[in-house]
Design a protein around this motif. Structure first.
Motif, PDB file in Angstrom:
ATOM      1  N   ASP A  63     -12.890 -21.697  -5.166  1.00  0.00           N
ATOM      2  CA  ASP A  63     -13.945 -21.064  -4.200  1.00  0.00           C
ATOM      3  C   ASP A  63     -14.841 -21.127  -4.235  1.00  0.00           C
ATOM      4  N   PHE A  64     -14.761 -19.854  -6.152  1.00  0.00           N
ATOM      5  CA  PHE A  64     -15.832 -20.190  -7.014  1.00  0.00           C
ATOM      6  C   PHE A  64     -17.227 -20.906  -6.932  1.00  0.00           C
ATOM      7  N   THR A  65     -16.225 -22.245  -7.853  1.00  0.00           N
ATOM      8  CA  THR A  65     -16.773 -23.350  -8.346  1.00  0.00           C
ATOM      9  C   THR A  65     -17.532 -24.252  -6.949  1.00  0.00           C
ATOM     10  N   LYS A 108     -26.419 -27.711  -4.821  1.00  0.00           N
ATOM     11  CA  LYS A 108     -26.865 -28.538  -6.272  1.00  0.00           C
ATOM     12  C   LYS A 108     -25.561 -30.053  -5.495  1.00  0.00           C
ATOM     13  N   PHE A 109     -24.597 -30.293  -5.411  1.00  0.00           N
ATOM     14  CA  PHE A 109     -23.613 -30.772  -4.762  1.00  0.00           C
ATOM     15  C   PHE A 109     -22.698 -30.971  -3.976  1.00  0.00           C
ATOM     16  N   PRO A 110     -22.294 -32.338  -3.516  1.00  0.00           N
ATOM     17  CA  PRO A 110     -21.623 -31.799  -1.968  1.00  0.00           C
ATOM     18  C   PRO A 110     -20.146 -31.849  -2.550  1.00  0.00           C
ATOM     19  N   LYS A 111     -19.230 -30.956  -1.631  1.00  0.00           N
ATOM     20  CA  LYS A 111     -17.584 -30.536  -2.071  1.00  0.00           C
ATOM     21  C   LYS A 111     -17.257 -31.663  -2.975  1.00  0.00           C
ATOM     22  N   TYR A 112     -17.513 -32.477  -2.706  1.00  0.00           N
ATOM     23  CA  TYR A 112     -16.367 -33.792  -3.698  1.00  0.00           C
ATOM     24  C   TYR A 112     -16.794 -33.552  -4.788  1.00  0.00           C
ATOM     25  N   LEU A 113     -17.432 -33.633  -4.484  1.00  0.00           N
ATOM     26  CA  LEU A 113     -18.591 -33.874  -6.401  1.00  0.00           C
ATOM     27  C   LEU A 113     -17.524 -32.558  -7.875  1.00  0.00           C
ATOM     28  N   VAL A 114     -17.664 -31.261  -6.609  1.00  0.00           N
ATOM     29  CA  VAL A 114     -17.394 -30.303  -6.757  1.00  0.00           C
ATOM     30  C   VAL A 114     -15.534 -30.291  -7.422  1.00  0.00           C
ATOM     31  N   LEU A 115     -15.608 -30.237  -6.008  1.00  0.00           N
ATOM     32  CA  LEU A 115     -13.599 -31.045  -6.195  1.00  0.00           C
ATOM     33  C   LEU A 115     -13.234 -32.164  -7.666  1.00  0.00           C
ATOM     34  N   ALA A 129     -15.400 -32.611 -10.124  1.00  0.00           N
ATOM     35  CA  ALA A 129     -15.664 -31.915 -11.684  1.00  0.00           C
ATOM     36  C   ALA A 129     -14.262 -30.739 -11.854  1.00  0.00           C
ATOM     37  N   LEU A 130     -14.172 -29.587 -10.960  1.00  0.00           N
ATOM     38  CA  LEU A 130     -13.385 -29.275 -10.943  1.00  0.00           C
ATOM     39  C   LEU A 130     -11.908 -29.527 -12.031  1.00  0.00           C
ATOM     40  N   LEU A 131     -11.361 -31.089 -11.036  1.00  0.00           N
ATOM     41  CA  LEU A 131     -10.753 -31.527 -11.699  1.00  0.00           C
ATOM     42  C   LEU A 131     -10.632 -32.412 -12.500  1.00  0.00           C
ATOM     43  N   SER A 132     -10.873 -32.756 -12.960  1.00  0.00           N
ATOM     44  CA  SER A 132     -11.567 -33.273 -14.109  1.00  0.00           C
ATOM     45  C   SER A 132     -11.711 -32.544 -15.452  1.00  0.00           C
ATOM     46  N   VAL A 133     -12.076 -30.785 -14.623  1.00  0.00           N
ATOM     47  CA  VAL A 133     -12.556 -30.397 -16.276  1.00  0.00           C
ATOM     48  C   VAL A 133     -10.774 -29.755 -16.747  1.00  0.00           C
ATOM     49  N   THR A 134     -10.270 -29.406 -15.730  1.00  0.00           N
ATOM     50  CA  THR A 134      -8.730 -29.130 -15.583  1.00  0.00           C
ATOM     51  C   THR A 134      -7.448 -30.210 -16.812  1.00  0.00           C
ATOM     52  N   PHE A 135      -7.660 -31.389 -16.293  1.00  0.00           N
ATOM     53  CA  PHE A 135      -7.296 -31.885 -17.018  1.00  0.00           C
ATOM     54  C   PHE A 135      -7.597 -32.014 -18.087  1.00  0.00           C
ATOM     55  N   PHE A 136      -8.676 -32.214 -18.529  1.00  0.00           N
ATOM     56  CA  PHE A 136      -9.160 -31.879 -19.794  1.00  0.00           C
ATOM     57  C   PHE A 136      -9.094 -31.122 -20.148  1.00  0.00           C
ATOM     58  N   GLU A 137      -9.072 -29.708 -20.013  1.00  0.00           N
ATOM     59  CA  GLU A 137      -8.608 -28.799 -20.557  1.00  0.00           C
ATOM     60  C   GLU A 137      -6.775 -28.579 -20.719  1.00  0.00           C
ATOM     61  N   LEU A 138      -6.387 -29.023 -20.027  1.00  0.00           N
ATOM     62  CA  LEU A 138      -4.777 -29.281 -19.803  1.00  0.00           C
ATOM     63  C   LEU A 138      -4.485 -30.247 -21.441  1.00  0.00           C
ATOM     64  N   VAL A 139      -5.264 -31.687 -20.866  1.00  0.00           N
ATOM     65  CA  VAL A 139      -4.703 -32.334 -22.253  1.00  0.00           C
ATOM     66  C   VAL A 139      -5.190 -31.965 -23.678  1.00  0.00           C
ATOM     67  N   GLY A 140      -6.543 -31.411 -23.835  1.00  0.00           N
ATOM     68  CA  GLY A 140      -7.041 -30.751 -24.794  1.00  0.00           C
ATOM     69  C   GLY A 140      -6.427 -29.818 -25.312  1.00  0.00           C
ATOM     70  N   ILE A 182     -18.612 -30.957 -19.238  1.00  0.00           N
ATOM     71  CA  ILE A 182     -18.964 -30.934 -17.470  1.00  0.00           C
ATOM     72  C   ILE A 182     -19.299 -30.028 -17.308  1.00  0.00           C
ATOM     73  N   LEU A 183     -18.446 -29.077 -17.833  1.00  0.00           N
ATOM     74  CA  LEU A 183     -18.348 -26.979 -17.699  1.00  0.00           C
ATOM     75  C   LEU A 183     -19.947 -27.451 -17.894  1.00  0.00           C
ATOM     76  N   LEU A 184     -20.860 -27.790 -19.074  1.00  0.00           N
ATOM     77  CA  LEU A 184     -22.115 -27.542 -19.343  1.00  0.00           C
ATOM     78  C   LEU A 184     -23.202 -27.662 -18.525  1.00  0.00           C
ATOM     79  N   THR A 185     -22.124 -28.557 -17.939  1.00  0.00           N
ATOM     80  CA  THR A 185     -23.353 -29.145 -17.099  1.00  0.00           C
ATOM     81  C   THR A 185     -23.870 -28.841 -15.787  1.00  0.00           C
ATOM     82  N   GLY A 186     -22.646 -28.687 -15.135  1.00  0.00           N
ATOM     83  CA  GLY A 186     -22.092 -27.495 -13.851  1.00  0.00           C
ATOM     84  C   GLY A 186     -23.838 -25.692 -14.122  1.00  0.00           C
ATOM     85  N   GLN A 187     -23.033 -25.327 -15.564  1.00  0.00           N
ATOM     86  CA  GLN A 187     -24.432 -24.516 -15.791  1.00  0.00           C
ATOM     87  C   GLN A 187     -25.542 -24.252 -16.138  1.00  0.00           C
TER      88      GLN A 187
END
Length: 142
Positions: free
Chosen positions: A47-49, A56-63, A65-76, A110-115
């Protein structure tokens, strides 16, 4: 056995590996906490994202991006822990360290792009600090 463990301790605390271990420890703390927060508090984070980026973006792109960030953070985050174990075991491979540092850097980009797109420049500055830690890690593993 004593000689083996003594050799491992010397290798562990050598000047070349200790900074890398500290960077990996830093990344594991940052990204395990952040990714688990996203997983355990998925709806409020989504909801926050969406509220931040909906103009700036449609909801499906925000979703996505959030999934991608979460995945890369878990892996990292977890790869950072595996990288520390790999170094402590005395292997000459930095496989997990490389995965950890590069996936952490991708999450940050990814986070930087969103910010930046949402014009949140103060938080974007903070991400740069974390990204510089990843760059230092990249310099150590290459």
């Amino acid at each position: 056995i004593i000689i083996y463990y003594t050799h491992m301790l010397i290798k562990l605390f050598s000047f070349t590996l200790l900074p890398l271990i500290l960077i990996l420890l830093f990344l594991s703390i940052v990204f395990i906490q952040s990714s688990l927060d996203k997983v355990l508090n998925w709806k409020p984070n989504l909801d926050f994202t969406i509220n931040t980026l909906n103009s700036k973006f449609p909801k499906y792109l925000v979703l996505l991006a959030l999934l991608s960030v979460t995945f890369f953070e878990l892996v990292g985050g977890f790869s950072s822990l595996f990288g520390i174990v790999e170094i402590c075991m005395g292997t000459n491979s930095l496989f997990w360290s490389k995965i950890a540092i590069y996936s952490s850097a991708l999450a940050l980009l990814i986070l930087l792009t969103g910010q930046r797109i949402s014009m949140n420049y103060n938080d974007a500055k903070t991400i740069v600090i974390y990204f510089l830690v990843c760059i230092a890690g990249m310099m150590m593993i290459n």
